[in-house]
Design a protein around this motif. Structure first.
Motif: not given
Length: 227
Positions: A59, A116, A119
């Motif tokens: 990520i 971010s 996720t």
């Protein structure tokens, strides 16, 4: 001397990289404990840190590319604005346009941060190893709960700004001599670090609660007719 100056940016990048890796490791354990409150032992924390580290690292790489794209867009817009107002003597309008550019850039960075964060939360809650599937899931969730997500995010940013402001004000009034004032400044800096860690914990705990609450599905119980 010149070689030392040239080496400074590399050292800064190295420290920034180590900082990001430590944050990812810490965050994996934190979210693992938050997700399952029954497993709140130190062993569970480090197990979560190891388990989610590679996933969070993926990520981070993807988000780094988004940051680069956002910065590039901001630079291009800034260049375009300067070119437009190059031969025009209208400083007030240019200043206003630059303010909007800056606010747009902050919004863009905030959205990247939120994507971010959610996720990572989605990966932890679902225990998924699919990066793009989790990205899509978090994007859909943010779009569905945009107002709530942005409100919570900016409220937490206000607390960060308040803490930073208090630190800067106190630090500006503290004399640098004698030595014990330097020690006091050091202690205040440590308190600021602890404050930032706590705020970060609140960030992810609220995001986790919002995500799990939004994703919770109400299952209607099936009733059997008794004849």
């Amino acid at each position: 001397y010149r070689n030392s100056l040239d080496a400074i940016p590399i050292l800064l990048y190295a420290f920034a990289g180590v900082y990001v890796l430590v944050q990812l490791f810490y965050l994996g354990g934190l979210l693992a404990v938050y997700t399952n409150s029954k497993k709140n032992h130190v062993v569970d924390f480090f197990y979560g840190s190891v388990k989610y580290f590679i996933r969070f690292l993926k990520i981070a790489v993807f988000v780094g590319a988004l940051y680069f794209a956002a910065i590039s867009i901001n630079v291009l817009i800034d260049y375009g604005i300067k070119e437009i107002f190059l031969e025009k003597e209208n400083a007030a309008v240019e200043f206003a346009v630059q303010i909007f550019r800056y606010l747009f850039f902050l919004l863009l960075i905030s959205l990247i941060n939120i994507i971010s964060d959610y996720t990572k939360v989605a990966i932890t809650v679902v225990d998924s190893t699919k990066l793009f599937r989790s990205l899509y899931k978090s994007f859909q969730f943010i779009k569905k709960n945009f107002v709530k997500v942005m409100t919570v995010y900016f409220i937490m940013l206000v607390f960060v700004a308040i803490g930073a402001t208090i630190y800067n004000v106190v630090d500006s009034f503290l004399p640098k001599k004698p030595v014990y004032f330097l020690l006091l400044t050091f202690l205040i800096q440590q308190l600021l670090i602890i404050f930032r860690v706590l705020i970060r914990m609140y960030f992810y705990s609220t995001e986790l609660l919002i995500f799990t609450d939004g994703e919770a599905q109400t299952v209607s119980p099936a009733f059997e007719e008794i004849s």
